[in-house]
Design an enzyme around this catalytic site. Structure first.
Site, PDB file in Angstrom:
ATOM      1  N   ASP A 139      -6.901   3.537  -3.580  1.00  0.00           N
ATOM      2  CA  ASP A 139      -7.658   3.580  -2.322  1.00  0.00           C
ATOM      3  C   ASP A 139      -7.944   5.037  -1.967  1.00  0.00           C
ATOM      4  O   ASP A 139      -7.028   5.792  -1.657  1.00  0.00           O
ATOM      5  CB  ASP A 139      -6.866   2.896  -1.201  1.00  0.00           C
ATOM      6  CG  ASP A 139      -7.652   2.819   0.112  1.00  0.00           C
ATOM      7  OD1 ASP A 139      -8.780   3.353   0.174  1.00  0.00           O
ATOM      8  OD2 ASP A 139      -7.129   2.220   1.082  1.00  0.00           O
ATOM      9  N   ASP A 148     -14.151  -0.597   2.570  1.00  0.00           N
ATOM     10  CA  ASP A 148     -13.241  -0.579   3.721  1.00  0.00           C
ATOM     11  C   ASP A 148     -13.958   0.165   4.855  1.00  0.00           C
ATOM     12  O   ASP A 148     -14.652  -0.470   5.665  1.00  0.00           O
ATOM     13  CB  ASP A 148     -11.896   0.050   3.341  1.00  0.00           C
ATOM     14  CG  ASP A 148     -10.879   0.056   4.481  1.00  0.00           C
ATOM     15  OD1 ASP A 148     -11.231  -0.351   5.595  1.00  0.00           O
ATOM     16  OD2 ASP A 148      -9.719   0.483   4.280  1.00  0.00           O
ATOM     17  N   LYS A 173     -10.692  -6.189   7.601  1.00  0.00           N
ATOM     18  CA  LYS A 173      -9.679  -5.801   8.594  1.00  0.00           C
ATOM     19  C   LYS A 173     -10.272  -6.158   9.932  1.00  0.00           C
ATOM     20  O   LYS A 173     -11.231  -5.508  10.378  1.00  0.00           O
ATOM     21  CB  LYS A 173      -9.438  -4.288   8.566  1.00  0.00           C
ATOM     22  CG  LYS A 173      -8.670  -3.807   7.377  1.00  0.00           C
ATOM     23  CD  LYS A 173      -8.318  -2.342   7.557  1.00  0.00           C
ATOM     24  CE  LYS A 173      -7.957  -1.758   6.223  1.00  0.00           C
ATOM     25  NZ  LYS A 173      -7.657  -0.325   6.302  1.00  0.00           N
ATOM     26  N   SER A 189       0.869  -1.177   0.000  1.00  0.00           N
ATOM     27  CA  SER A 189       0.000   0.000   0.000  1.00  0.00           C
ATOM     28  C   SER A 189       0.907   1.228   0.000  1.00  0.00           C
ATOM     29  O   SER A 189       1.669   1.430   0.948  1.00  0.00           O
ATOM     30  CB  SER A 189      -0.881  -0.058   1.250  1.00  0.00           C
ATOM     31  OG  SER A 189      -1.649   1.097   1.375  1.00  0.00           O
ATOM     32  N   GLU A 199     -10.861   1.235  -3.892  1.00  0.00           N
ATOM     33  CA  GLU A 199     -11.270   1.034  -2.507  1.00  0.00           C
ATOM     34  C   GLU A 199     -11.854   2.334  -1.946  1.00  0.00           C
ATOM     35  O   GLU A 199     -11.261   3.410  -2.101  1.00  0.00           O
ATOM     36  CB  GLU A 199     -10.031   0.593  -1.711  1.00  0.00           C
ATOM     37  CG  GLU A 199     -10.293   0.087  -0.319  1.00  0.00           C
ATOM     38  CD  GLU A 199      -9.001  -0.406   0.364  1.00  0.00           C
ATOM     39  OE1 GLU A 199      -8.015  -0.697  -0.330  1.00  0.00           O
ATOM     40  OE2 GLU A 199      -8.998  -0.475   1.607  1.00  0.00           O
ATOM     41  N   GLY A 207      -4.861  -4.050   6.270  1.00  0.00           N
ATOM     42  CA  GLY A 207      -4.035  -3.866   7.453  1.00  0.00           C
ATOM     43  C   GLY A 207      -4.192  -2.484   8.038  1.00  0.00           C
ATOM     44  O   GLY A 207      -4.731  -1.577   7.401  1.00  0.00           O
ATOM     45  N   LYS A 265      -1.110  -0.994  -4.528  1.00  0.00           N
ATOM     46  CA  LYS A 265      -2.248  -0.180  -4.081  1.00  0.00           C
ATOM     47  C   LYS A 265      -1.745   1.235  -3.873  1.00  0.00           C
ATOM     48  O   LYS A 265      -0.830   1.474  -3.082  1.00  0.00           O
ATOM     49  CB  LYS A 265      -2.824  -0.768  -2.778  1.00  0.00           C
ATOM     50  CG  LYS A 265      -3.722   0.166  -1.981  1.00  0.00           C
ATOM     51  CD  LYS A 265      -4.507  -0.614  -0.949  1.00  0.00           C
ATOM     52  CE  LYS A 265      -4.834   0.205   0.284  1.00  0.00           C
ATOM     53  NZ  LYS A 265      -5.588  -0.577   1.292  1.00  0.00           N
ATOM     54  N   LYS A 319      -2.589   5.052  -2.772  1.00  0.00           N
ATOM     55  CA  LYS A 319      -3.522   5.938  -2.073  1.00  0.00           C
ATOM     56  C   LYS A 319      -3.833   7.113  -2.987  1.00  0.00           C
ATOM     57  O   LYS A 319      -2.903   7.711  -3.545  1.00  0.00           O
ATOM     58  CB  LYS A 319      -2.889   6.437  -0.770  1.00  0.00           C
ATOM     59  CG  LYS A 319      -2.631   5.328   0.247  1.00  0.00           C
ATOM     60  CD  LYS A 319      -3.936   4.753   0.761  1.00  0.00           C
ATOM     61  CE  LYS A 319      -3.710   3.809   1.927  1.00  0.00           C
ATOM     62  NZ  LYS A 319      -4.998   3.267   2.419  1.00  0.00           N
TER      63      LYS A 319
HETATM   64  O1  OSB Z   1      -7.233   2.211   4.047  1.00  0.00           O
HETATM   65  O2  OSB Z   1      -6.270   0.332   3.964  1.00  0.00           O
HETATM   66  C1  OSB Z   1      -6.349   1.472   4.436  1.00  0.00           C
HETATM   67  C2  OSB Z   1      -3.430   1.973   6.886  1.00  0.00           C
HETATM   68  C3  OSB Z   1      -4.020   2.772   7.840  1.00  0.00           C
HETATM   69  C4  OSB Z   1      -5.342   3.173   7.659  1.00  0.00           C
HETATM   70  C5  OSB Z   1      -6.049   2.770   6.521  1.00  0.00           C
HETATM   71  C6  OSB Z   1      -5.464   1.959   5.564  1.00  0.00           C
HETATM   72  C7  OSB Z   1      -4.135   1.584   5.730  1.00  0.00           C
HETATM   73  C8  OSB Z   1      -3.423   0.765   4.758  1.00  0.00           C
HETATM   74  C9  OSB Z   1      -2.601  -0.270   5.419  1.00  0.00           C
HETATM   75  O3  OSB Z   1      -3.458   0.944   3.557  1.00  0.00           O
HETATM   76  C10 OSB Z   1      -1.503  -0.974   4.831  1.00  0.00           C
HETATM   77  C11 OSB Z   1      -0.880  -1.973   5.782  1.00  0.00           C
HETATM   78  O4  OSB Z   1      -1.256  -2.119   6.969  1.00  0.00           O
HETATM   79  O5  OSB Z   1       0.048  -2.650   5.317  1.00  0.00           O
HETATM   80 MG    MG Z   2      -8.517   1.315   2.688  1.00  0.00          MG
END
Ligand code: OSB
Ligand code: MG
Length: 385
Positions: free
Chosen positions: A205, A255, A279, A152, A230, A307, A178, A180
Site C-alpha cells: 500500500d 483507496d 472505506k 496492515s 494499493e 479500515g 498488507k 505499507k
Molecule cells: O491506507 O488503508 C490505509 C489506516 C489509516 C489510514 C490509511 C490506511 C490505514 C490502514 C488501516 O491501513 C488498517 C486498519 O484500520 O486496520
Molecule cells: Mg490504503
C-alpha cells in the site's frame, strides 16, 4: 448540486427516524503502538463518536474516524467536529426521516466532510437496526457471517522487525499481508516478505507516496505475484494510475482516489485500478459505500473493506458491510487490542485461528458499547437542542 450518486436498485430499510438528541464526543484514545505509512506516523488517535437518541428513546452510536492532520484525506478531527456540530446535526435534528438513507440524503448536498457524514449516518443505521430488531448485516442484505481478515503492517525501523511482526500475526490467523510501502521501503522489503511467507497473499500500500513522474519500483514489484498494489499515486492522479495499470499485471487498488461514488466509477472506467478498497468513512457513509459495492459487483470489480483504525464502534459497521457478496477479498479489520489500551465495546472482537472475524449479530452497531469507557476518553462534548 449534490455529489454524483450511482443509480442502484437497492431497497433501504424504511423505519421512521427522528433524532431528538445528538451528542458529538471527541475522544483522545491512547495508542499502545504507532502506525507509520507514507502519509506519516499516527501516535495518538482522536476519534469522533456520535451518540444519537431517537424520539422513541432508541439509542444509536456512530464513529467518524478522522485524523489529526489532513494527510490521508481532507477530513480532520476539527473539521469533522465543525461539520457535525455546525452543519449536519443542526440540519437533520428534530426532522422525521423514512429511514437512514433518507436522513443521509438530507445532507448529501454538502460537499466533503465525509467522515462526519459517515459518523452521523452510522448512528442512524444503528437506530434503524435496533428499532427493527435486526442486525445491520440483514439490513444491508449481507450473506457472509464471517469476514476473512488480513493485517496492515506499518513501516518499521528494520525489515527484521517487520518480518517478526508478520510472523506473529500469521500465527494468530491473519490470512493476508498488507505492507505499507514508500520510496526506499518497497522492493527489497516485499521480496523478503513474499519469500518468507509463501502461500499467503501479499500486497503493498503506497498511500499516495510515489511521484508519478519518477520511474518507481513497479516493474520489479510486478514480478512478485502480489495480490494488488494499493494507491501508489496521489488521489487525483487518475490518468497516471491508468497509465501504470496498463504497464503492469498486478492489479492496482483504489483507496485515496475513491472519495465519492462518482470518482470511483470514473477512475474504474479510465482503467486506474481493478480493485476498490471500500472505506465507509472515506466515502462519506454507508449509503455511498453500498452504492459503490453494488456498482462494482455489476461491473465484476472485486472490493474489500478497508479500515481507518476504528474502535469497535466503527468496526461493527465495517464488519456488517463486508458481509455483502461483492466483498471477495480479505478486509483490513485489525482488532482494537492491537492499537488501543482498551476498546470502546465490550466484549471486543478478535480474529479467529481460521483467519476470520465473525459478523456481529446484535442490532445497533453490532457490539455492546461501554459508555463508561467512552466518557473516560472524552476530551470534548457537544449536544444538540
Ligand atoms: O491506507 O488503508 C490505509 C489506516 C489509516 C489510514 C490509511 C490506511 C490505514 C490502514 C488501516 O491501513 C488498517 C486498519 O484500520 O486496520
Ligand atoms: Mg490504503
Amino acid at each position: 448540486m449534490s455529489a454524483t450518486t450511482l443509480a442502484t436498485a437497492r431497497a433501504t430499510p424504511q423505519v421512521s427516524i427522528r433524532l431528538t438528541s445528538v451528542e458529538v464526543l471527541a475522544l483522545d484514545l491512547p495508542m499502545i503502538t504507532t502506525f507509520q505509512t507514507a502519509h506519516g506516523t499516527t501516535t495518538r488517535k482522536r476519534t469522533i463518536i456520535v451518540r444519537a437518541e431517537d424520539a422513541e428513546g432508541v439509542l444509536g452510536w456512530g464513529e467518524a474516524p478522522a485524523s489529526d492532520l489532513p494527510l490521508y484525506s481532507a477530513d480532520t478531527y476539527e473539521s469533522t467536529w465543525y461539520a457535525l456540530t455546525r452543519l449536519l446535526v443542526p440540519l437533520i435534528g428534530g426532522r422525521t426521516f423514512a429511514g437512514p438513507a433518507e436522513l443521509a440524503a438530507a445532507y448529501s448536498k454538502y460537499q466533503g466532510y465525509n467522515m462526519a457524514k459517515h459518523g452521523l449516518e452510522c448512528a442512524a443505521w444503528a437506530i434503524a437496526s435496533s428499532k427493527l430488531g435486526k442486525p445491520l448485516r440483514e439490513l444491508f442484505g449481507g450473506s457472509k457471517t464471517t469476514i476473512p481478515t488480513g493485517e496492515s503492517f506499518g513501516i518499521k525501523p528494520t525489515v527484521a522487525a517487520l518480518l517478526e511482526e508478520i510472523e506473529e500475526r500469521v500465527a494468530q490467523g491473519f490470512c493476508r499481508i498488507k505492507v505499507k510501502i514508500e520510496p526506499g521501503w518497497d522492493v527489497d522489503v516485499l521480496r523478503e516478505v513474499v519469500t518468507a511467507f509463501p502461500g499467503i497473499p501479499v500486497m503493498g500500500d503506497g498511500n499516495t507516496g510515489y511521484d508519478p513522474g519518477m520511474r518507481g519500483p513497479w516493474l520489479e514489484l510486478d514480478q512478485f505475484g502480489l495480490l494488488m498494489i494499493e494507491q501508489p499515486f496521489p488521489g487525483d492522479a487518475i490518468l497516471e494510475l491508468a497509465a501504470l495499470q496498463s504497464r503492469i499485471d498486478t492489479p492496482l487498488c483504489l483507496d485515496e482516489t475513491a472519495l465519492t461514488p462518482g470518482l470511483t466509477a470514473t477512475a474504474l472506467k479510465l482503467g486506474a485500478g481493478r480493485i476498490v478498497n471500500i472505506k465507509p468513512g472515506r466515502l462519506g457513509g454507508l449509503t455511498p459505500s453500498l452504492a459503490v459495492h453494488d456498482y462494482c459487483r455489476n461491473l465484476g470489480v472485486p472490493v474489500w473493506c478497508g479500515g481507518l483504525l476504528e474502535t469497535g464502534i466503527g468496526r461493527g459497521f465495517n464488519l456488517a458491510i463486508a458481509s455483502l457478496p461483492g466483498f471477495t477479498l480479505p478486509a483490513d479489520m485489525s482488532p482494537a487490542r492491537l492499537f488501543y489500551a482498551e476498546d470502546l465495546v465490550d466484549p471486543t472482537f478478535d480474529i479467529r485461528r481460521d483467519g476470520t472475524i465473525p459478523v456481529p449479530d446484535l442490532p445497533g452497531c453490532g457490539f455492546e458499547v461501554d459508555e463508561r469507557r467512552v466518557r473516560k476518553y472524552q476530551a470534548e462534548s457537544w449536544r444538540s437542542g
